[in-house]
Design an enzyme around this catalytic site. Structure first.
Site, PDB file in Angstrom:
ATOM      1  N   ARG A   1       0.823  -1.224   0.000  1.00 30.87           N
ATOM      2  CA  ARG A   1       0.000   0.000   0.000  1.00 30.87           C
ATOM      3  C   ARG A   1       0.847   1.259   0.000  1.00 30.87           C
ATOM      4  NH1 ARG A   1      -3.903  -3.213   3.906  1.00 30.87           N
ATOM      5  NH2 ARG A   1      -5.178  -4.027   2.195  1.00 30.87           N
TER       6      ARG A   1
ATOM      7  N   PHE B   1      -6.719  -1.981  -6.600  1.00 29.33           N
ATOM      8  CA  PHE B   1      -5.863  -3.073  -6.084  1.00 29.33           C
ATOM      9  C   PHE B   1      -5.090  -2.688  -4.819  1.00 29.33           C
ATOM     10  CE2 PHE B   1      -2.572  -2.707  -9.890  1.00 29.33           C
ATOM     11  CZ  PHE B   1      -2.143  -1.478  -9.438  1.00 29.33           C
ATOM     12  N   GLU B   2      -4.448  -3.656  -4.241  1.00 34.34           N
ATOM     13  CA  GLU B   2      -3.794  -3.535  -2.910  1.00 34.34           C
ATOM     14  C   GLU B   2      -4.834  -3.168  -1.842  1.00 34.34           C
ATOM     15  OE1 GLU B   2      -0.440  -4.109  -2.545  1.00 34.34           O
ATOM     16  OE2 GLU B   2       0.107  -4.123  -4.663  1.00 34.34           O
ATOM     17  N   GLY B   3      -6.039  -3.703  -1.982  1.00 33.78           N
ATOM     18  CA  GLY B   3      -7.139  -3.361  -1.074  1.00 33.78           C
ATOM     19  C   GLY B   3      -7.834  -2.133  -1.630  1.00 33.78           C
TER      20      GLY B   3
END
Lengths: 244, 599
Positions: B269, B407-409
């Site tokens: 993140r 993406f990446e949460g």
């Protein structure tokens, strides 16, 4: 193969040039410095020759300590050590003298540098160094191969190319495509930490002073005229530009 | 970087209740010559190898070009910056790896391929692998000889990552796990030699991670996904059909996979946040150049106030995001050093340090990706008709930006996570939030501070504004928690509001601290543009905090409580008027003069 590569520390090609102190000094505020682009190619070829033939590469810069980042980048790209002559590079002859002074003591097989710097663009330092050392100098060299003690080169000349062979030692002013442009890799960057930069004091006297810098006049507007409209071109040249 | 006592004592999330001294934060202006040289190497690589081939990369028929670019990046050592020297890398600290991510961040699809390879593909082994696993795989990955990918998401398991259906069953001879299942959106899937695969062993509730070599067999793939953006990055569905994985290739512990996923994503993140800063800078530069070149009504459009406004905002937001990103990065480095000193091994220390700053990582991911989306949107707008044309660079920038909020949460998950983690830490007593919240509760019942006794100093008034923003968060979070108790986490709209307040506060504070520190080094006169950027950002942050706070309060409070809290919020989101138009014009004029991003 013992190679000396002379490099300049110059404003980035996109830097906005302005002057201070009554137009006698370059305004260095906000300017990023780089290795002279032609010098970069000289260094890149030196690295390739070293890979091919073995030997050592010494980088030389005539400049104050603000040249150190650029010198370290050359070490990261592949030079083994560096020499900095601790003085502001004021004119071509003075710079050539400094280089020759070092070269006289070291017997380099090749002294490479860019065809010219991109700040003063005098393009004569290689010739002066050659004369001071009494060895041939060739510029602008676009191709360089070494076979034994002979350098085989291609040089750009007015309207064409010239193939030349000469015995080492030589001073060469280089330009692309003499080598593939090199990027400093991580390993090189890390090893540059421990490579030495020898600082020497200058010899000889500075004989020139700068009275005034001026910027070239801004380029005038350009008009595009299609080939089939040659008549309107003649009309513009005659009536607007009044040159014919 | 120099380590001070107060530096190491800063904990993740603590910014909310603690005043941080400017001298204790790292600012990007402090990057060393060597770090800058590394960043320059990345930029040179993009300029010579990637940018001339963006179309070729995006419309390639196979992965060979991307693979050759990664190979070249590997030769330069760019894939091993975060890997320790003993495993064939260069052992750079966390902030340097963020700087590398930023420098390759403007590489579009290439940037995504590189960060998936060096981040989520490599780091699980680095942080959770056994010595044997590290020695076997990390040198191959750091050199680029092998490329890696990360297989977590499944068709029915995205944000709810632990709900995956992929199974691993021990073989009869007890020597292998047999993996069966389907993974989706696998970046680098088309050419990866190694997959980090998450699966459930037997009927486990939680995931276990495995290092799977392509050569193990039983791996098939669908064709490349057709995507809105990052078209040149390989994205595949990957099927595991009786894929035989030696038992020694289990990563970490049985059912330890979810922890790996969560912690690796924390790193991913903040790395994403630094990558989007690189992209934001590039798009801003392109837009400024275009605005200078494009003439309408007889003049460059960069001479128009409406365009200057956009250019200035692009600068202020990017500068702000950058300020917070490297502040958090250095906090992670400092915490790592601290944990190492306490006897923890290097990988564990780094992981624990990142985990400590999970709140900041989530904040940075949301903020950075939303700044880039703003920047590309205005970039398209400045380019006008050409912005909509695929001939100009804004088309790709606009499309490629959008995935960063997913993406990446997703940004929603990260907003929930940032507030949720603060609440969780407060409940556990790790973050002393309650006394601070109660003090704010008392303060809003008392006579307001009219600010007569102003302290002297750099940005003192502005820092007080940030302090008040923190009070607004504490007031609302405290009241909401009291009202909802355990049901708080179900109030997602309210949590989104609080997350917005939290993000704006952290970013605005970081920006002010950066400028304060910089003024201390260079003097006020040399930092006037940075100060303009900070003020432009601060005013917007206060407005956003006021709006989000109001939404939040109105969602749960009634009657007197509602009125008192709204009054309190008004008091906590007060800021002295400033001619922002002039501040923006100064920023824009400097960029126009330079012909690009100025900081």
């Amino acid at each position: 193969m013992k190679i000396l590569v002379c490099i300049t520390n110059v404003p980035d090609t996109t830097a906005k040039i302005a002057f201070t102190d009554g137009d006698t000094q370059l305004n260095k505020a906000g300017i990023t410095y780089i290795t002279g682009p032609y010098d970069d190619y000289a260094l890149s070829r030196a690295v390739e020759l070293k890979e091919q033939l073995g030997g050592t590469i010494t980088v030389l810069n005539v400049g104050l300590s603000d040249s150190d980042p650029v010198i370290r980048k050359c070490l990261a790209i592949g030079a083994d050590d560096a020499i900095r002559i601790n003085v502001e590079p004021t004119d071509s002859f003075f710079v050539a003298e400094q280089i020759a002074q070092v070269a006289k003591q070291e017997n380099y097989d090749l002294i490479l540098m860019g065809r010219e710097s991109i700040d003063f663009n005098s393009g004569i330092v290689h010739g002066l160094v050659g004369e001071l050392l009494g060895i041939p100098s060739i510029s602008p060299v676009m191709k360089l191969e070494i076979e034994g003690t002979v350098a085989k080169m291609t040089r750009e000349i007015e309207g064409g190319k010239e193939d030349i062979e000469a015995h080492l030692p030589l001073v060469l002013g280089c330009q692309e495509p003499i080598a593939e442009w090199k990027i400093a890799g991580m390993r090189g960057i890390m090893s540059a930490r421990t490579k030495p930069i020898k600082v020497l004091e200058p010899t000889g006297q500075v004989t020139t002073t700068t009275e005034l810098y001026t910027l070239p006049a801004p380029k005038g507007a350009v008009k595009m005229i299609a080939a089939e409209e040659a008549e309107s071109l003649i009309d513009l040249l005659r009536n607007e530009a009044k040159v014919i | 970087m120099a380590l001070t006592e107060s530096n190491t004592s800063i904990k993740g999330g603590e910014f909310l209740i603690k005043d941080i001294d400017a001298s204790h934060i790292f600012i990007p202006e402090e990057f060393s010559e060597e770090q800058q040289m590394i960043a320059q190497t990345c930029l040179d690589f993009l300029r010579t190898e990637v940018h001339p081939r963006l179309d070729e990369i995006d419309y390639a028929k196979d992965n060979s070009l991307m693979v050759s670019l990664l190979d070249k990046a590997g030769e330069l050592g760019l894939l091993g910056t975060a890997v320790p020297e003993e495993y064939g890398g260069f052992g750079m600290d966390f902030n340097t790896s963020l700087l590398v991510a930023e420098a390759v961040g403007a590489g579009h699809s290439f940037s995504v391929a590189l960060s998936a390879d060096t981040g989520i593909g490599t780091l699980p082994i680095l942080y959770y692998g056994t010595e044997e696993q590290k020695h076997k795989y990390l040198p191959l990955l750091a050199s680029g000889e092998w490329k890696a990918s990360y297989c977590l998401t499944e068709p029915d398991s995205g944000s709810d990552a632990n709900s995956g259906k992929t199974k691993a069953v021990l073989s009869e001879d007890g020597q292998h796990y047999i993996i069966n299942g389907q993974k989706m959106w696998i970046t680098n899937g088309g050419f990866a030699d190694l997959f980090i695969v998450f699966a459930k062993i037997d009927n486990d509730k939680s995931l276990t991670a495995f290092i799977v070599e392509k050569s193990f067999g039983g791996i098939t793939m669908n064709a490349e996904e057709r995507k809105m953006g990052i078209k040149g990055s390989s994205t595949r569905q990957v099927f595991f059909n009786d894929c035989k994985v030696p038992i020694e290739n289990m990563l970490y512990t049985r059912e330890g996979g979810f922890k790996i996923a969560v912690n690796i994503l924390n790193i991913g993140r903040i790395k994403l946040a630094s990558a989007v800063i690189g992209a934001s800078k590039q798009v801003t530069s392109q837009a400024v150049n275009y605005a200078n070149e494009r003439k309408q009504f007889g003049t460059s459009i960069s001479n128009f106030g409406a365009i200057k406004h956009k250019i200035a905002e692009m600068h202020a937001r990017t500068f702000a995001s950058e300020s917070a990103c490297y502040r958090a990065g250095q906090n992670i480095d400092d915490a790592t050093v601290d944990l190492l000193a306490s006897g923890m091994d290097s990988a564990q220390a780094k992981l624990k340090a990142v985990e400590q700053f999970a709140i900041e990582c989530a904040i940075m991911k949301v903020h950075g990706s939303e700044v880039l989306d703003y920047v590309v949107d205005e970039g398209v707008q400045i380019y006008g008709g050409m912005g909509f044309s695929a001939e100009a660079p804004m088309d790709r920038a606009y499309r490629d930006s959008r995935i960063n909020r997913i993406f990446e949460g997703t940004n929603e998950i990260n907003r929930l996570l940032s507030v949720g983690t603060i609440v969780k830490r407060a409940m556990k007593g790790e973050l002393n939030l309650m006394p601070a919240a109660m003090a704010v509760g008392k303060e809003i019942m008392a006579i307001p501070d009219f600010g007569v006794e102003e302290e002297e100093g750099i940005l003192v008034k502005e820092k007080k504004v940030v302090k008040n923003m923190k009070k607004a968060i504490l007031m609302i979070a405290g009241a909401a928690l009291q009202k909802y108790m355990a049901a708080f986490e179900k109030e997602q709209e309210l949590i989104m509001n609080l997350a917005d307040m939290l993000i704006e506060t952290y970013i605005a504070e970081s920006t002010l601290l950066r400028v304060e520190k910089l003024i201390g080094v260079r003097g006020e006169a040399a930092c006037s543009l940075q100060q303009d950027a900070a003020m432009v950002y601060l005013h917007a942050a206060v407005n956003k905090t006021a709006n989000a706070g109001r939404e939040a309060i109105m969602s749960f409070a009634e009657g007197d409580e509602l009125r008192v809290m709204l009054m309190g919020l008004k008091r906590f989101t007060k800021i002295e008027p400033l001619n922002l138009k002039e501040a923006r014009r100064r920023l824009a004029d400097a960029a126009i003069e330079k012909g690009g991003y100025i900081f």
